[in-house]
Motif scaffolding. Sequence first.
Motif, PDB file in Angstrom:
ATOM      1  N   GLN A 175       0.816  -1.211   0.000  1.00 28.00           N
ATOM      2  CA  GLN A 175       0.000   0.000   0.000  1.00 28.00           C
ATOM      3  C   GLN A 175       0.849   1.262   0.000  1.00 28.00           C
ATOM      4  O   GLN A 175       1.849   1.341   0.709  1.00 28.00           O
ATOM      5  CB  GLN A 175      -0.907   0.005   1.240  1.00 28.00           C
ATOM      6  CG  GLN A 175      -2.069   0.975   1.184  1.00 28.00           C
ATOM      7  CD  GLN A 175      -3.205   0.488   0.302  1.00 28.00           C
ATOM      8  OE1 GLN A 175      -3.293  -0.684  -0.013  1.00 28.00           O
ATOM      9  NE2 GLN A 175      -4.087   1.393  -0.085  1.00 28.00           N
ATOM     10  N   GLN A 176       0.457   2.224  -0.808  1.00 31.64           N
ATOM     11  CA  GLN A 176       1.186   3.493  -0.853  1.00 31.64           C
ATOM     12  C   GLN A 176       1.295   4.080   0.558  1.00 31.64           C
ATOM     13  O   GLN A 176       0.334   4.109   1.323  1.00 31.64           O
ATOM     14  CB  GLN A 176       0.467   4.476  -1.768  1.00 31.64           C
ATOM     15  CG  GLN A 176       0.493   4.060  -3.228  1.00 31.64           C
ATOM     16  CD  GLN A 176      -0.320   4.979  -4.109  1.00 31.64           C
ATOM     17  OE1 GLN A 176      -0.998   5.884  -3.638  1.00 31.64           O
ATOM     18  NE2 GLN A 176      -0.283   4.745  -5.413  1.00 31.64           N
ATOM     19  N   GLU A 192       4.985   7.265  -1.705  1.00 30.75           N
ATOM     20  CA  GLU A 192       4.318   6.073  -2.235  1.00 30.75           C
ATOM     21  C   GLU A 192       5.053   4.798  -1.843  1.00 30.75           C
ATOM     22  O   GLU A 192       4.545   3.991  -1.068  1.00 30.75           O
ATOM     23  CB  GLU A 192       4.197   6.152  -3.766  1.00 30.75           C
ATOM     24  CG  GLU A 192       3.267   7.244  -4.236  1.00 30.75           C
ATOM     25  CD  GLU A 192       3.068   7.221  -5.756  1.00 30.75           C
ATOM     26  OE1 GLU A 192       1.947   7.526  -6.190  1.00 30.75           O
ATOM     27  OE2 GLU A 192       4.014   6.890  -6.487  1.00 30.75           O
ATOM     28  N   HIS A 214       0.139  -2.430  -9.676  1.00 32.85           N
ATOM     29  CA  HIS A 214      -0.313  -1.172  -9.085  1.00 32.85           C
ATOM     30  C   HIS A 214      -1.504  -1.380  -8.154  1.00 32.85           C
ATOM     31  O   HIS A 214      -1.699  -0.618  -7.210  1.00 32.85           O
ATOM     32  CB  HIS A 214      -0.647  -0.168 -10.187  1.00 32.85           C
ATOM     33  CG  HIS A 214       0.511   0.110 -11.082  1.00 32.85           C
ATOM     34  ND1 HIS A 214       1.575   0.896 -10.709  1.00 32.85           N
ATOM     35  CD2 HIS A 214       0.797  -0.338 -12.337  1.00 32.85           C
ATOM     36  CE1 HIS A 214       2.459   0.937 -11.696  1.00 32.85           C
ATOM     37  NE2 HIS A 214       2.018   0.195 -12.688  1.00 32.85           N
ATOM     38  N   ALA A 215      -2.291  -2.423  -8.412  1.00 32.24           N
ATOM     39  CA  ALA A 215      -3.417  -2.719  -7.520  1.00 32.24           C
ATOM     40  C   ALA A 215      -2.931  -3.083  -6.127  1.00 32.24           C
ATOM     41  O   ALA A 215      -3.622  -2.817  -5.128  1.00 32.24           O
ATOM     42  CB  ALA A 215      -4.265  -3.848  -8.106  1.00 32.24           C
ATOM     43  N   GLY A 253      -2.844  -0.172  -3.984  1.00 32.40           N
ATOM     44  CA  GLY A 253      -4.111   0.474  -3.693  1.00 32.40           C
ATOM     45  C   GLY A 253      -4.600   1.430  -4.763  1.00 32.40           C
ATOM     46  O   GLY A 253      -5.610   2.110  -4.572  1.00 32.40           O
ATOM     47  N   GLU A 254      -3.885   1.497  -5.897  1.00 33.44           N
ATOM     48  CA  GLU A 254      -4.289   2.405  -6.972  1.00 33.44           C
ATOM     49  C   GLU A 254      -4.134   1.710  -8.329  1.00 33.44           C
ATOM     50  O   GLU A 254      -3.159   1.908  -9.040  1.00 33.44           O
ATOM     51  CB  GLU A 254      -3.451   3.689  -6.951  1.00 33.44           C
ATOM     52  CG  GLU A 254      -3.982   4.743  -7.909  1.00 33.44           C
ATOM     53  CD  GLU A 254      -3.102   5.991  -7.964  1.00 33.44           C
ATOM     54  OE1 GLU A 254      -3.461   6.906  -8.725  1.00 33.44           O
ATOM     55  OE2 GLU A 254      -2.066   6.044  -7.276  1.00 33.44           O
ATOM     56  N   GLY A 281      -5.354   2.282 -11.127  1.00 32.18           N
ATOM     57  CA  GLY A 281      -5.259   3.198 -12.255  1.00 32.18           C
ATOM     58  C   GLY A 281      -4.091   4.161 -12.184  1.00 32.18           C
ATOM     59  O   GLY A 281      -4.103   5.196 -12.858  1.00 32.18           O
ATOM     60  N   ARG A 282      -3.062   3.829 -11.413  1.00 32.94           N
ATOM     61  CA  ARG A 282      -1.940   4.746 -11.208  1.00 32.94           C
ATOM     62  C   ARG A 282      -1.268   5.148 -12.516  1.00 32.94           C
ATOM     63  O   ARG A 282      -0.901   6.312 -12.707  1.00 32.94           O
ATOM     64  CB  ARG A 282      -0.919   4.112 -10.262  1.00 32.94           C
ATOM     65  CG  ARG A 282       0.298   4.981  -9.965  1.00 32.94           C
ATOM     66  CD  ARG A 282       1.129   4.364  -8.850  1.00 32.94           C
ATOM     67  NE  ARG A 282       2.303   5.154  -8.566  1.00 32.94           N
ATOM     68  CZ  ARG A 282       3.522   4.901  -9.045  1.00 32.94           C
ATOM     69  NH1 ARG A 282       3.707   3.864  -9.850  1.00 32.94           N
ATOM     70  NH2 ARG A 282       4.550   5.662  -8.727  1.00 32.94           N
ATOM     71  N   ARG A 315      -3.158   7.807 -14.275  1.00 31.47           N
ATOM     72  CA  ARG A 315      -3.087   9.096 -13.580  1.00 31.47           C
ATOM     73  C   ARG A 315      -1.779   9.829 -13.881  1.00 31.47           C
ATOM     74  O   ARG A 315      -1.764  11.046 -14.122  1.00 31.47           O
ATOM     75  CB  ARG A 315      -3.220   8.884 -12.065  1.00 31.47           C
ATOM     76  CG  ARG A 315      -2.961  10.154 -11.248  1.00 31.47           C
ATOM     77  CD  ARG A 315      -3.210   9.956  -9.771  1.00 31.47           C
ATOM     78  NE  ARG A 315      -2.323   9.004  -9.155  1.00 31.47           N
ATOM     79  CZ  ARG A 315      -1.070   9.294  -8.719  1.00 31.47           C
ATOM     80  NH1 ARG A 315      -0.576  10.513  -8.894  1.00 31.47           N
ATOM     81  NH2 ARG A 315      -0.338   8.364  -8.124  1.00 31.47           N
TER      82      ARG A 315
END
Length: 249
Positions: free
Chosen positions: A94-95, A154, A196-197, A200-201, A203-204, A207
């Motif tokens: 997690q970031q 991150e 990236h999932a 926790g993101e 769609g990083r 972005r």
Amino acid sequence: MSSEVVLITGAGRGIGAATARLAALRGYHVCVNYRAEAEAAEAVAAGIRTAGGTAIAVRADVSRSAEVDRLFATIDAELGPLTALVNNAGTLEQQSRLDALDEERLTRIWAANITGPFLCAAQAVRRMSTRYGGRGGAIVNVGSAASRLGSPNEYVDYAASKGAIDSMTRGLALEVAGEGIRVNTVRPGLIHTGIHALGGEPGRVDRVAPNLPMGRGGQPEEVAEAILYLLSPASSYSTGAFIDVAGGR
């Protein structure tokens, strides 16, 4: 068909899976290693076999010596002498800022991203080095552009673990340069994979991509091309080198 044999760790998805498929197309006999995602890894191996290639899927947690021993013994028995290793398996969490990290998380990151590549490289050297009666070979480590960028706010722990891989690449390359083994690293940037999932993101990449010099994220197949180049005779005078596949970042 070539008798070249490659082990790709963490090859059930993402960059590892793309590298396994491309290696098979280039004539390698492929070991698709995985830790937990059996169905995905078996699908990669099955797809290679359906296309006329040779592949096996082998479960092993590469951060554990006993499992690494078993993994390499399976390759010896089922595919033959190893000639190439791609240290691809790795993880992030997690970031988080550094001041929120705990010992347990750091232990998990170091085990997957540092201990695993070290253990696998040691086994590969024992098989490929002319010092041990081998006929040479190539090791490609999958690092990260994060080792240069630091990933503040991150993944500082992930970035640091990939910095360790940069150092290992240089040191090991010098150790075995006279023993027929080349050791190089590919450092991907923002690539469209499922990793990236884990942070926790999911769609990083989308972005951040508009801020990249090339304006887009990369594809696993683009990283695989760089890996296969470093495995191949086309890079025969390159060792201790780094290829950044990061869109100019």
